[in-house]
Design a protein around this motif. Structure first.
Motif, mmCIF file in Angstrom:
data_model
loop_
_atom_site.group_PDB
_atom_site.id
_atom_site.type_symbol
_atom_site.label_atom_id
_atom_site.label_comp_id
_atom_site.label_asym_id
_atom_site.label_seq_id
_atom_site.Cartn_x
_atom_site.Cartn_y
_atom_site.Cartn_z
ATOM 1 N N VAL A 183 -4.045 4.786 -8.621
ATOM 2 C CA VAL A 183 -4.435 4.741 -6.948
ATOM 3 C C VAL A 183 -5.847 5.089 -7.040
ATOM 4 C CG1 VAL A 183 -3.969 5.716 -4.979
ATOM 5 C CG2 VAL A 183 -2.139 5.759 -6.606
ATOM 6 N N ASP A 223 -4.517 0.585 -3.655
ATOM 7 C CA ASP A 223 -4.913 1.668 -2.851
ATOM 8 C C ASP A 223 -3.867 1.993 -1.718
ATOM 9 O OD1 ASP A 223 -5.125 -1.013 -1.544
ATOM 10 O OD2 ASP A 223 -6.556 0.052 0.038
ATOM 11 N N LYS A 277 -0.907 3.629 -0.573
ATOM 12 C CA LYS A 277 -0.569 4.975 -1.011
ATOM 13 C C LYS A 277 0.209 5.594 -0.165
ATOM 14 C CE LYS A 277 -4.865 7.720 0.202
ATOM 15 N NZ LYS A 277 -4.171 9.038 0.947
ATOM 16 N N SER A 302 5.044 2.066 0.133
ATOM 17 C CA SER A 302 3.766 1.685 -0.506
ATOM 18 C C SER A 302 3.815 1.375 -2.064
ATOM 19 C CB SER A 302 2.854 2.956 -0.323
ATOM 20 O OG SER A 302 3.338 4.265 -1.092
ATOM 21 N N PHE A 353 2.185 2.560 -4.269
ATOM 22 C CA PHE A 353 2.167 3.872 -4.917
ATOM 23 C C PHE A 353 3.680 4.404 -5.195
ATOM 24 C CE2 PHE A 353 1.614 8.797 -4.138
ATOM 25 C CZ PHE A 353 1.188 9.035 -5.457
ATOM 26 N N THR A 368 -5.209 8.968 -10.533
ATOM 27 C CA THR A 368 -5.640 9.293 -9.254
ATOM 28 C C THR A 368 -6.935 9.571 -9.082
ATOM 29 O OG1 THR A 368 -4.848 11.329 -9.185
ATOM 30 C CG2 THR A 368 -3.397 9.665 -8.213
ATOM 31 N N GLY A 381 -3.794 9.922 -4.042
ATOM 32 C CA GLY A 381 -2.276 9.481 -3.662
ATOM 33 C C GLY A 381 -1.557 10.841 -3.992
#
Ligand code: NAI
Length: 393
Positions: free
Chosen positions: A41, A80, A82, A87, A89, A101, A107
C-alpha cells in the motif's frame, strides 16, 4: 562508546549505516519462499511520479522491486486504495503472505483485518513507525513486523529544526503577507523571536530526538531537555548537553519549545491533551512530526486559539489523508499565524526514499533466503516485541 551507542546516537551523517549493522539476530528460517503473494500500500504519485522516477515510494514506482520480485516467482500487488472492505487493500489481504505499508499513506492493519488474513506472516514498514499495524494482534498471531530503522531519521530531524524555526520566527505569516502584495514589518515582528536562549525539550530521545538535539546545539539554546523512559547513555547526553527530566508535567512546564519524537502506542496516544497543555509555558511552541494521534486535535486547536500555545507545526495527522475540515488545516493563533502544518512528507524526501526502498528490499531478501534480519529493524519478532520503543513492557 558501546556498539549500541554508536548505532543509535553516533553523528547523524552516519544514519544510513544503521542499515548495515554487524551483529545479526539469530532468527530461524521458517519460510517457504517460493510464489508468495506480496501486497504493498503506497501513495499515489500521479504526475509527480512521471516527472520524478526517484519517487520510489509511490504506486507508480512500486519501491523499484517489481521486476526483482516477479523474477523470483512472487506475485506483487501495489495499490493506494486502502479504505473499506471493497478496497484493493482489504480484498487482497485475505491471501497475502507479506504486506508492505508506509506511514505516509497508511494501510491500517487492524486486529479485525489480521484475523481475516490467515496467510500473513510478515509486515514490512517502508520507513519508520508501525503504529498503523495493531502490534499486539501481530504478536498474538506470530506475524513479524519490521521497519527500515534509521532510514529517514535525519530527514525528520531536519524537518523538526525547520519547523521550530518557522514557528519561533513567525515565518509563514510573513511569507503569506508578501504573496498578498503587502509590506507591514511590525505585523510580523510583533510575534517573532530568536531561537537563541530558549529552552527546547524533546519528548522521546531515540534516533530522531537525539538528532534534533544534535542539530539544535549550534543555536545556543538556554538549555536542551529530554523526557524518555529510556535514559540516554551518559556519553550521548553529555555530547549534546541534554538534561533528563523524569516527570512529564515538570518537563513541559520548563520548555519554551517541545518537539515530539516518540512512537505512537498506548502510552503516547492522546498524551498531549487539554490537561497536559495546561502545564505548558504560556505561549510555548509545539512541534510534532512523530504521530498526529499523540496530540489531541481539538485540544491543540483550542490551545492555539487561547494563546496557551503560540504555534503548532508538524506533518503527521491522526487520520491520513487528513479530511478537508480537519481543525489543524486552518487553526491559527490570535495573530492569525502559528500554523506550520504540512502533509506527511518529512520522512519521504527523495534521499529517504532511496534508503527505505533499499532497506525494504534487503528485509525481503533476508526473509526469502532465511537469513537473519538486522536486529534494530525488528519491531515485533516471532510472538514478541523486540523493540523497547513502543512502551514499557
Ligand atoms: P526510536 O525508536 O529510535 O526512538 C523513540 C524513542 O521514544 C525511544 O527512545 C523511546 O524510549 C521513546 N518513547 C517511547 N514512548 C515514550 C513515552 N511515552 N515518553 C517518552 N519517550 C517515549 O524511534 P525514531 O527513529 O526516533 O522514530 C520515532 C518516531 O518518529 C517513529 O516511531 C515514528 O512514529 C516517527 N517518524 C515520523 C516520520 C515522519 O515522516 N514524520 C518518519 C520517521 C519516524
Amino acid at each position: 562508546a558501546s556498539a549500541a551507542f554508536k548505532r543509535n546516537f553516533a553523528s547523524s551523517a552516519k544514519a544510513p549505516r544503521l542499515l548495515s549493522g554487524r551483529t545479526l539476530a539469530p532468527t530461524v528460517n521458517h519460510n517457504s519462499s517460493a510464489g508468495l503473494k506480496i501486497l504493498a500500500v503506497l501513495y499515489k504519485g500521479g504526475e509527480a511520479a512521471k516527472q520524478e522516477p526517484r519517487l520510489l515510494g509511490s504506486v507508480e514506482n512500486q519501491l523499484g522491486i517489481r521486476e526483482w520480485l516477479e523474477s523470483q516467482g512472487h506475485e506483487y500487488i501495489v495499490t493506494d486504495d486502502k479504505e473499506g472492505p471493497n478496497s484493493v487493500f482489504q480484498k487482497n489481504l485475505k491471501d497475502t503472505d507479506i504486506l508492505i505499508t508506509t506511514p505516509f499513506h497508511p494501510g491500517y492493519l487492524t486486529r479485525e483485518l489480521i484475523e481475516k488474513s490467515p496467510n500473513l506472516k510478515l509486515c514490512v514498514t517502508a520507513g519508520v513507525g508501525s503504529d498503523h499495524i495493531d502490534l499486539n494482534a501481530a504478536v498474538e498471531r506470530n506475524i513479524e513486523v519490521l521497519e527500515v530503522t534509521g532510514s529517514n531519521v535525519t530527514s525528520v530531524a531536519e524537518h523538526v529544526v525547520m519547523s521550530i524555526l518557522l514557528l519561533v520566527r513567525n515565518f509563514v505569516p510573513a511569507h503569506e503577507m508578501i504573496e498578498r502584495g503587502e509590506w507591514q514589518v511590525s505585523e510580523i515582528a510583533k510575534n517573532a523571536y530568536d531561537l537563541e536562549g530558549k529552552v527546547i525539550g524533546t519528548l522521546g530521545a531515540g534516533r530522531i530526538g537525539y538528532r534534533v538535539l544534535e542539530r539544535l546545539q549550534p543555536f545556543s539554546p538556554k538549555e536542551l531537555l529530554y523526557y524518555d523512559y529510556n535514559a540516554l547513555p551518559e556519553a550521548a547526553a553529555k555530547q549534546v548537553n541534554a538534561r533528563r527530566v523524569e516527570d512529564l508535567k515538570d518537563f513541559v512546564s520548563q520548555c519554551d519549545i517541545v518537539t515530539v519524537n516518540a512512537p505512537l502506542h498506548e502510552g503516547t496516544r492522546n498524551l498531549i491533551n487539554a490537561d497536559l497543555l495546561k502545564h505548558f509555558k504560556k505561549g510555548a511552541w509545539l512541534v510534532n512530526t512523530a504521530r498526529g494521534a499523540i496530540c489531541n486535535a481539538e485540544d491543540v486547536a483550542a490551545a492555539l486559539k487561547s494563546g496557551q500555545l503560540n504555534g503548532y507545526a508538524g506533518d503527521v495527522w491522526n487520520v491520513q489523508p487528513a479530511p478537508k475540515d480537519h481543525p489543524w488545516r486552518q487553526m491559527k493563533n490570535k495573530y492569525g499565524g502559528g500554523n506550520g502544518m504540512v502533509p506527511h512528507y518529512s520522512g519521504t524526501t527523495l534521499d529517504a526514499q532511496a534508503r527505505y526502498a533499499a532497506g525494504t528490499k534487503q528485509i525481503l531478501e533476508n526473509y526469502f533466503k532465511g537469513k537473519p534480519q538486522e536486529p534494530a529493524n525488528i519491531i515485533v519478532g516471532r510472538g514478541k516485541y523486540e523493540t523497547k520503543s513502543y512502551g514499557q513492557r
